[in-house]
Design a protein around this motif. Sequence first.
Motif, PDB file in Angstrom:
ATOM      1  N   LYS A 199      27.025  26.357 -60.617  1.00 60.77           N
ATOM      2  CA  LYS A 199      26.000  25.457 -61.150  1.00 60.77           C
ATOM      3  C   LYS A 199      24.957  25.205 -60.060  1.00 60.77           C
ATOM      4  O   LYS A 199      25.224  25.409 -58.878  1.00 60.77           O
ATOM      5  CB  LYS A 199      26.631  24.146 -61.591  1.00 60.77           C
ATOM      6  CG  LYS A 199      27.622  24.302 -62.727  1.00 60.77           C
ATOM      7  CD  LYS A 199      28.200  22.951 -63.096  1.00 60.77           C
ATOM      8  CE  LYS A 199      29.310  23.072 -64.089  1.00 60.77           C
ATOM      9  NZ  LYS A 199      28.936  23.295 -65.430  1.00 60.77           N
ATOM     10  N   ASP A 200      23.802  24.713 -60.472  1.00 59.00           N
ATOM     11  CA  ASP A 200      22.715  24.460 -59.520  1.00 59.00           C
ATOM     12  C   ASP A 200      23.163  23.539 -58.384  1.00 59.00           C
ATOM     13  O   ASP A 200      22.886  23.813 -57.221  1.00 59.00           O
ATOM     14  CB  ASP A 200      21.493  23.864 -60.222  1.00 59.00           C
ATOM     15  CG  ASP A 200      20.785  24.869 -61.122  1.00 59.00           C
ATOM     16  OD1 ASP A 200      21.026  26.088 -60.962  1.00 59.00           O
ATOM     17  OD2 ASP A 200      19.994  24.441 -61.967  1.00 59.00           O
ATOM     18  N   ARG A 216      13.148  23.244 -64.919  1.00 62.36           N
ATOM     19  CA  ARG A 216      13.986  22.126 -65.365  1.00 62.36           C
ATOM     20  C   ARG A 216      14.867  21.590 -64.247  1.00 62.36           C
ATOM     21  O   ARG A 216      15.403  20.495 -64.357  1.00 62.36           O
ATOM     22  CB  ARG A 216      14.864  22.555 -66.550  1.00 62.36           C
ATOM     23  CG  ARG A 216      14.054  22.855 -67.795  1.00 62.36           C
ATOM     24  CD  ARG A 216      14.935  23.342 -68.907  1.00 62.36           C
ATOM     25  NE  ARG A 216      15.613  24.558 -68.461  1.00 62.36           N
ATOM     26  CZ  ARG A 216      16.560  25.185 -69.132  1.00 62.36           C
ATOM     27  NH1 ARG A 216      16.962  24.730 -70.286  1.00 62.36           N
ATOM     28  NH2 ARG A 216      17.110  26.279 -68.662  1.00 62.36           N
ATOM     29  N   ILE A 217      15.004  22.341 -63.167  1.00 62.51           N
ATOM     30  CA  ILE A 217      15.806  21.888 -62.038  1.00 62.51           C
ATOM     31  C   ILE A 217      15.263  20.557 -61.496  1.00 62.51           C
ATOM     32  O   ILE A 217      15.994  19.769 -60.911  1.00 62.51           O
ATOM     33  CB  ILE A 217      15.879  22.964 -60.931  1.00 62.51           C
ATOM     34  CG1 ILE A 217      17.004  22.674 -59.955  1.00 62.51           C
ATOM     35  CG2 ILE A 217      14.561  23.107 -60.202  1.00 62.51           C
ATOM     36  CD1 ILE A 217      17.316  23.827 -59.017  1.00 62.51           C
ATOM     37  N   LYS A 237      14.008  18.197 -63.446  1.00 62.83           N
ATOM     38  CA  LYS A 237      14.150  17.167 -64.473  1.00 62.83           C
ATOM     39  C   LYS A 237      15.537  16.535 -64.489  1.00 62.83           C
ATOM     40  O   LYS A 237      15.703  15.422 -64.968  1.00 62.83           O
ATOM     41  CB  LYS A 237      13.816  17.751 -65.837  1.00 62.83           C
ATOM     42  CG  LYS A 237      12.368  18.240 -65.917  1.00 62.83           C
ATOM     43  CD  LYS A 237      11.976  18.600 -67.308  1.00 62.83           C
ATOM     44  CE  LYS A 237      10.637  19.239 -67.437  1.00 62.83           C
ATOM     45  NZ  LYS A 237       9.532  18.698 -66.766  1.00 62.83           N
ATOM     46  N   ASN A 238      16.534  17.218 -63.963  1.00 60.78           N
ATOM     47  CA  ASN A 238      17.899  16.711 -63.931  1.00 60.78           C
ATOM     48  C   ASN A 238      18.075  15.826 -62.701  1.00 60.78           C
ATOM     49  O   ASN A 238      17.850  16.263 -61.570  1.00 60.78           O
ATOM     50  CB  ASN A 238      18.873  17.897 -63.902  1.00 60.78           C
ATOM     51  CG  ASN A 238      20.307  17.473 -63.875  1.00 60.78           C
ATOM     52  OD1 ASN A 238      20.759  16.806 -62.952  1.00 60.78           O
ATOM     53  ND2 ASN A 238      21.042  17.875 -64.899  1.00 60.78           N
ATOM     54  N   ALA A 239      18.485  14.574 -62.916  1.00 59.25           N
ATOM     55  CA  ALA A 239      18.585  13.603 -61.819  1.00 59.25           C
ATOM     56  C   ALA A 239      19.558  14.057 -60.731  1.00 59.25           C
ATOM     57  O   ALA A 239      19.271  13.919 -59.537  1.00 59.25           O
ATOM     58  CB  ALA A 239      18.994  12.241 -62.361  1.00 59.25           C
ATOM     59  N   GLU A 257      20.479  17.122 -59.926  1.00 61.86           N
ATOM     60  CA  GLU A 257      19.931  18.269 -59.202  1.00 61.86           C
ATOM     61  C   GLU A 257      18.789  17.840 -58.280  1.00 61.86           C
ATOM     62  O   GLU A 257      18.687  18.315 -57.154  1.00 61.86           O
ATOM     63  CB  GLU A 257      19.467  19.344 -60.193  1.00 61.86           C
ATOM     64  CG  GLU A 257      20.632  19.983 -60.924  1.00 61.86           C
ATOM     65  CD  GLU A 257      20.233  20.872 -62.076  1.00 61.86           C
ATOM     66  OE1 GLU A 257      19.014  21.006 -62.354  1.00 61.86           O
ATOM     67  OE2 GLU A 257      21.130  21.428 -62.719  1.00 61.86           O
ATOM     68  N   ARG A 258      17.957  16.922 -58.738  1.00 59.99           N
ATOM     69  CA  ARG A 258      16.874  16.406 -57.880  1.00 59.99           C
ATOM     70  C   ARG A 258      17.434  15.711 -56.652  1.00 59.99           C
ATOM     71  O   ARG A 258      16.956  15.911 -55.533  1.00 59.99           O
ATOM     72  CB  ARG A 258      15.983  15.441 -58.651  1.00 59.99           C
ATOM     73  CG  ARG A 258      15.033  16.119 -59.589  1.00 59.99           C
ATOM     74  CD  ARG A 258      14.194  15.080 -60.298  1.00 59.99           C
ATOM     75  NE  ARG A 258      13.264  14.498 -59.348  1.00 59.99           N
ATOM     76  CZ  ARG A 258      11.981  14.395 -59.540  1.00 59.99           C
ATOM     77  NH1 ARG A 258      11.466  14.839 -60.656  1.00 59.99           N
ATOM     78  NH2 ARG A 258      11.197  13.856 -58.636  1.00 59.99           N
TER      79      ARG A 258
END
Length: 139
Positions: free
Chosen positions: A44-45, A67-68, A70-72, A74-75
Amino acid sequence: MKVFFDNCTSPVFASTLHGFIEHEGHAAAHIRDIAGLPNGRNSKDVEWIDFLRKSNDRWIFVSGDGRILKNAAERAALRSAGLHGFILAPAYQKAPLHQVASVLIWRWPEILQITNLLQPPSMHEVPINKGTKLRSLPI
């Protein structure tokens, strides 16, 4: 420096860029070719981000998936990892592989300059038009 290409990019991009930058002491690799990832190519990322963070090497990454950001989770992982990231603009999805590979080589000096001038973490969008500058993205 090492360049990581995620699953949202073609392995062709990594091998093409690697051939171009190898003589400068840099390397590029696709996720499928990275040994030691917890779930290999299926990581996974947040897993590959953590892998790059723990590495003793200086890494940047290239992704085809905006989208990487947009995911809390992952950010947060990206911020803590202290990476420079480069997101391919949506236009790349419809472009032939050889054109995308050529744009990455064309953009390499600019990518290298950004990584040398800015403190990580940073994110930039790589436009497909060679005349357009890289665009800074919020992280």
